[in-house]
Structure formats: C-alpha cells, structure tokens
Write a protein that holds these residues in place. Sequence first.
Motif, PDB file in Angstrom:
ATOM      1  N   LYS A 129       0.845  -1.192   0.000  1.00 54.59           N
ATOM      2  CA  LYS A 129       0.000   0.000   0.000  1.00 54.59           C
ATOM      3  C   LYS A 129       0.880   1.241   0.000  1.00 54.59           C
ATOM      4  O   LYS A 129       1.908   1.268   0.657  1.00 54.59           O
ATOM      5  CB  LYS A 129      -0.924   0.018   1.221  1.00 54.59           C
ATOM      6  N   VAL A 130       0.466   2.264  -0.754  1.00 52.65           N
ATOM      7  CA  VAL A 130       1.239   3.502  -0.831  1.00 52.65           C
ATOM      8  C   VAL A 130       0.312   4.688  -0.622  1.00 52.65           C
ATOM      9  O   VAL A 130      -0.862   4.651  -0.978  1.00 52.65           O
ATOM     10  CB  VAL A 130       1.951   3.641  -2.192  1.00 52.65           C
ATOM     11  N   TYR A 131       0.849   5.759  -0.037  1.00 47.61           N
ATOM     12  CA  TYR A 131       0.061   6.960   0.182  1.00 47.61           C
ATOM     13  C   TYR A 131      -0.009   7.792  -1.077  1.00 47.61           C
ATOM     14  O   TYR A 131       0.959   7.908  -1.823  1.00 47.61           O
ATOM     15  CB  TYR A 131       0.669   7.802   1.315  1.00 47.61           C
ATOM     16  N   SER A 132      -1.175   8.391  -1.294  1.00 50.14           N
ATOM     17  CA  SER A 132      -1.325   9.284  -2.432  1.00 50.14           C
ATOM     18  C   SER A 132      -0.704  10.640  -2.139  1.00 50.14           C
ATOM     19  O   SER A 132      -0.367  11.382  -3.038  1.00 50.14           O
ATOM     20  CB  SER A 132      -2.805   9.454  -2.778  1.00 50.14           C
ATOM     21  N   ASP A 133      -0.544  10.994  -0.863  1.00 47.51           N
ATOM     22  CA  ASP A 133       0.101  12.246  -0.491  1.00 47.51           C
ATOM     23  C   ASP A 133       0.863  12.018   0.799  1.00 47.51           C
ATOM     24  O   ASP A 133       0.284  11.944   1.869  1.00 47.51           O
ATOM     25  CB  ASP A 133      -0.924  13.360  -0.314  1.00 47.51           C
ATOM     26  N   ASN A 134       2.183  11.944   0.696  1.00 45.55           N
ATOM     27  CA  ASN A 134       3.006  11.589   1.847  1.00 45.55           C
ATOM     28  C   ASN A 134       3.164  12.739   2.829  1.00 45.55           C
ATOM     29  O   ASN A 134       3.742  12.586   3.885  1.00 45.55           O
ATOM     30  CB  ASN A 134       4.390  11.133   1.370  1.00 45.55           C
ATOM     31  N   GLY A 441       7.759  11.204  -6.765  1.00 45.86           N
ATOM     32  CA  GLY A 441       8.671  10.692  -7.773  1.00 45.86           C
ATOM     33  C   GLY A 441      10.037  10.308  -7.257  1.00 45.86           C
ATOM     34  O   GLY A 441      10.895   9.872  -8.036  1.00 45.86           O
ATOM     35  N   GLY A 442      10.262  10.449  -5.947  1.00 47.78           N
ATOM     36  CA  GLY A 442      11.551  10.069  -5.364  1.00 47.78           C
ATOM     37  C   GLY A 442      11.455   8.746  -4.626  1.00 47.78           C
ATOM     38  O   GLY A 442      10.411   8.096  -4.596  1.00 47.78           O
ATOM     39  N   ILE A 443      12.568   8.349  -4.022  1.00 48.50           N
ATOM     40  CA  ILE A 443      12.617   7.098  -3.273  1.00 48.50           C
ATOM     41  C   ILE A 443      12.351   7.385  -1.802  1.00 48.50           C
ATOM     42  O   ILE A 443      12.939   8.302  -1.219  1.00 48.50           O
ATOM     43  CB  ILE A 443      13.980   6.403  -3.438  1.00 48.50           C
ATOM     44  N   LEU A 444      11.459   6.620  -1.207  1.00 44.42           N
ATOM     45  CA  LEU A 444      11.187   6.775   0.217  1.00 44.42           C
ATOM     46  C   LEU A 444      12.434   6.448   1.033  1.00 44.42           C
ATOM     47  O   LEU A 444      13.165   5.499   0.713  1.00 44.42           O
ATOM     48  CB  LEU A 444      10.041   5.864   0.641  1.00 44.42           C
ATOM     49  N   PRO A 445      12.721   7.213   2.101  1.00 41.25           N
ATOM     50  CA  PRO A 445      13.960   7.008   2.864  1.00 41.25           C
ATOM     51  C   PRO A 445      14.141   5.583   3.369  1.00 41.25           C
ATOM     52  O   PRO A 445      15.238   5.040   3.321  1.00 41.25           O
ATOM     53  CB  PRO A 445      13.806   8.000   4.026  1.00 41.25           C
ATOM     54  N   HIS A 446      13.063   4.957   3.848  1.00 42.64           N
ATOM     55  CA  HIS A 446      13.187   3.620   4.422  1.00 42.64           C
ATOM     56  C   HIS A 446      13.298   2.537   3.349  1.00 42.64           C
ATOM     57  O   HIS A 446      13.446   1.359   3.680  1.00 42.64           O
ATOM     58  CB  HIS A 446      12.020   3.323   5.370  1.00 42.64           C
ATOM     59  N   ARG A 447      13.206   2.912   2.059  1.00 42.76           N
ATOM     60  CA  ARG A 447      13.361   1.935   0.987  1.00 42.76           C
ATOM     61  C   ARG A 447      14.652   2.142   0.189  1.00 42.76           C
ATOM     62  O   ARG A 447      14.927   1.370  -0.723  1.00 42.76           O
ATOM     63  CB  ARG A 447      12.172   1.996   0.032  1.00 42.76           C
ATOM     64  N   CYS A 485       9.836  13.658   1.617  1.00 37.90           N
ATOM     65  CA  CYS A 485       9.567  12.462   2.426  1.00 37.90           C
ATOM     66  C   CYS A 485      10.612  12.281   3.513  1.00 37.90           C
ATOM     67  O   CYS A 485      10.316  11.724   4.581  1.00 37.90           O
ATOM     68  CB  CYS A 485       9.519  11.226   1.531  1.00 37.90           C
ATOM     69  N   LEU A 486      11.845  12.749   3.270  1.00 39.92           N
ATOM     70  CA  LEU A 486      12.891  12.651   4.282  1.00 39.92           C
ATOM     71  C   LEU A 486      12.521  13.480   5.501  1.00 39.92           C
ATOM     72  O   LEU A 486      12.726  13.058   6.653  1.00 39.92           O
ATOM     73  CB  LEU A 486      14.226  13.112   3.699  1.00 39.92           C
TER      74      LEU A 486
END
Length: 598
Positions: A129-134, A441-447, A485-486
């Motif tokens: 599952k992913v958020y539409s707005d982080n 469009g970026g990479i989530l920090p925990h991934r 996201c960071l």
Amino acid sequence: MMEQNSGEVASQDAMDFFTMDFPPGLENLGNTCYLNSAVQALLHCRPFANFFLDCPGHVRLCSANPSIAFEFADLTTALRNNQALSLSPYDFVDAIHDSTQAFTPYTQQDVHEFLLFLFDKLDRELCLKVYSDNDDVSDSAEGNTKGQAKKKRRKEEKVREITSVVKDLFRFSIKTTVRCLSCQKESVTHEESHDVNLAIPDQSWNIERAALRSSLVGKERPKQGYISSWVSWLGWNANVSLYDCLVDYCQQEKLDGENQYYCSNCKGKQDAIKWASIGSLPEFLVITLKRFRTTGASSSRKIRSFVSFPLEDLNIHPFQSAGSKETECQYRLVSLINHSGAVFGGHYRAYGREEASNRWLEYDDACVTEISQEGLENVQAYVLFYRRCATPSESFSKSLECVQLDAQYPVAFISRKWLSLLSSHVPPGPITNQDFVCPHGGILPHRLQCVSSLVVKIPLSAFCQLQQEYGGGPLVTGLQMCPRCLEKHRELEHKRTKERKIIEALNKDSSNSTSKGYALSRSWGSKWQNFIRGKTLLEVPPGQINNDDIFIKTESGKQLSHRRYIVVVEDVWSSLHEWYGGGPCVPLDEENAEQQGS
C-alpha cells in the motif's frame, strides 16, 4: 545486493529448476503431507514461483521478518538451488505454527483449508500500500484537537493499494444471481475467491443434466480408466466428469417452501430461482472437489466417486457470467493434489507438470518419481490447478524482446515485481512503479537501502514502449531520495522515539502500582508496536484505537474475548488515548485482568 543492469530476471533459472531429475522432495515432519503437497503443487504454478525467486527484496520489504511469506520465499529458493533428494521445510512449518493454532503438529489436516489459509496470509503480507500524499502522515502528541484528528484520519485514508501476487494470479469473482418469480427483479452479488468449490453429483445425475452438459460444453464423457472402472465395479459413482461438476454448480436452483427468498421489492418472501456463474477469470483457476461431507452433528464421510478431468483445454466459457468479455477461456492442468484414505486418516500427494518436457511428477513427501499420463488420469483428484492458455500476441512478444536489450544510457527503472509477471507470460496490467517511489517521484527514505532489489534497469526506449502498451508508471530515471519524504521520515522517527520512551517509563513506574487495568485491542496494540519499532511498510501511525473488536456476541449480549485484548495500566491507556483518540474505554475488574494475565 548488487543492481542488475538489464531486464533479465531469475525466471529462466526458475525454469531450469523444473527440468532436474528430479527436484527435491519435502520431508514429512509429523503429518505435514498436506503442507508438502500444497507447496509442491503451488511451485508448478510457474509465475507464482517466479515471483518469490525474482523478487526477494519485495518479499522482505512487505513482510515482517520472520513471516510466512519470508519463509515460503526461502523454501522456494532452497528447492530451486539444492541438489539433495529431499529438504526439511522446518522453518516454514514453524512459521505456520507461530501464526495459527489451526494446523497443530501430528494431527490430520485438510489441504483445502490450508490452501485458503496460505492464500489469505500471503495476500495480506505481500499486499503493498502507498500513500497518495506523503505530506499527511505525521502526527503530533500535543494540541491534537478533535477537528485536527478528523482531518488527520481523512488524510490517513488516502491509501492506494498495489495488489499482491496472490490477487494478480489467483483471485477471481463468483457472481450469484437470485430472481424473484413474482416481480422478476434480480439481486446480484459478487464474491471474491481464490478457488471454486464443486460438489460431486451422486447417482441421481440424470439424462436431462447430461444433455445440458453436452449442449454447454460439447464434450463427450471421457472413457473410464482402469481405476475408474474398478471404482464403478465397487458400486461407487464413477461416471462423472469435471464438466458435470461445473454444470451442477452453475445450474438454476429453485428457492421455495421453507427456502423462500425475501424479495425487497415485494416486501415479503417469494419463490425464486438462484444460480451462480464465474465472473472475471484468473490466470490460475483452482478447483476443489467436495470430497468430504458432513452427515451428522459429529460425523462425516468421504466421497470416493472418480471424477475424470481434462489435462488440456478445459473450457470455462459456458460457465461465465452473461455478457462477459473474456475471450481466452481455455485452461491447461499444471498440478493437482490427491487424498487417499479415509476422513480421519489419510495421505496427500501432489502431481506437477514440467513445462519443458511435458512429463508429470508425483510428489509423495520426500519421494519424487515420474508418473505416466495414463496413471495421472486415474488419480482421484481433490484440488486441481489450471492455468489459462493464451497465445502471446505480437505486441506481447515485442515487450519481452525490448526488456532483454542492454540497458545503455538513457535508462529507466521499472518494478521488478511487474517485470516478473511479464517475463512469466502473464498479462501484467499497468506498470506499478509506485511500489518503490513516493508520490513525488523520489525514493522513500526507508526503501533507499533495498531499492536495487525492487527495480530493474532497462533502456528508456523500452520503458516508453511498455508504458504505451500497458499504461501505468510513473517514469523513473534516477534513484534519489525524496527530500519532502525525508523531512516527514524524521518527524515520524521523533514521534516513535518519544512515544516509546514515554510508554516504557510508564510501564516501569507502574510495576508496583495497584491502579486498575484497561483493555486495549490486541490487534491495534500490535500495529502500534510495529509502528514504534519501524516495521510498518508505510511508516504511518496506527490510527484511532479501535476496541470494538475485543467483544464477541453471545446469547446474553456482548462479552469480552480474553484472546482479543491486552491489559494496560491507566497511565498507558490515557497516553495512548490522548495521542490517537478512539475507544471505547474499557476498565477491567480484577477477575478479567487476572484471567488475561494468566
């Protein structure tokens, strides 16, 4: 893990696994033949096995370690890489026992029930599952007004689901229609399922039904093999085919007398007719024959009727819902499970087709042997696994060719899970790069540390071609951490650390306290613990406390279920309720607190 520089995935290695003489068997660890047969049958559902071989990073990211998905992936890899005659599935069996008490060691189990359990667990653990707005995932322990809490909860619900490999390959819908014979109004329900459960027609199977089957599928009844002839000589109904079971499943049933249907349009009970049909078709159609029938309050018997089944070209079109636009409705048998013996004492074996050689293998726990086609056709089937027959289109073939090109600059990155489905000749649907990128469009920090195991680098031109053919996205040309996201990641890390320290201090101070305890949903408490330990995939707080699930309905009303809650002291309850809201507040008397503690 090193990053792959081309579209090659492990699917070819997975195919090599099935061409060994012979693949390893699985040792019986105390009546675990049901589990062994289920695993071996599923591994012959090639794209399913390929996912666990191609996408170990996705499995580890989605599931808490150790988990059933994690152990299943390790077992699949071990069976592929090991040249031993047999392997012990100890860790996988242990994960099953840790997850549920339903499949205790050294007891007789039903493989159909186990398959449904396994599908459900893998689906839950692998569903991303992913958020539409982080921007909206942070929370604050201070100044959390009711208006802010409602706004936060609405934002937390902006979740988009990327389906699991179980849904992608096995999930389909069953449509049930009920027509009132008074007003002719139809009521339609759709039920999602992983298998279709078919009753075996008994001796009352008549000429009229046989004519219906013949008109629907245009198939003559297969000739009896030596086993079915022997079964018929004993007096059992051997003259039944899988098509007969499907016709019986989909035929109309009249609801009258005590079984009258309540029509909402007529505002009363009316005679009606009811029938079922298959809606959307899956890549793999799992068919279970109802071989066990309850005959009393505590007794049951096994249906030993032989049911003939096609190895090729099972035609599902006659049993589809009216107006279905599915055009490829032919299925090919890839594996099956057999049960021999009686209800309370028996043995399971699996049978699987090798695609390269088209030979069939019999898996009898640790022993693996080849079986002839004639021998297979006389097996008393219990669970059958069919794969849809589809001729790859020209565009599909070009899609496979383009991802095999060397990834020279300019390049793009594509989901390894999505590419695994494409490489396994499964229509993959829209590209799902959301399983490794954030909404910005970026990479989530925990991934970031594991992103190389989630993606494959391919030529930009290849990605554009795939996107034009299948849709989806987004286009990703670099693997940089998202600064927005960071910032939120740091806020959540601060929140986790703060809450953990406060609760630990409260628990320590209350070790000698005499204050009364409060019930807290075990399910919610587990979500909170996973959040503060950083084990949640989305890095989100658990939401409002929901204590509604700690009650069960009884004849005398609602009653606390001791298995569904944990006991927390008053200060811990107050802090959690202040941070997250929800409820209801459930103070415990000494009896309930002592029972839970014991």
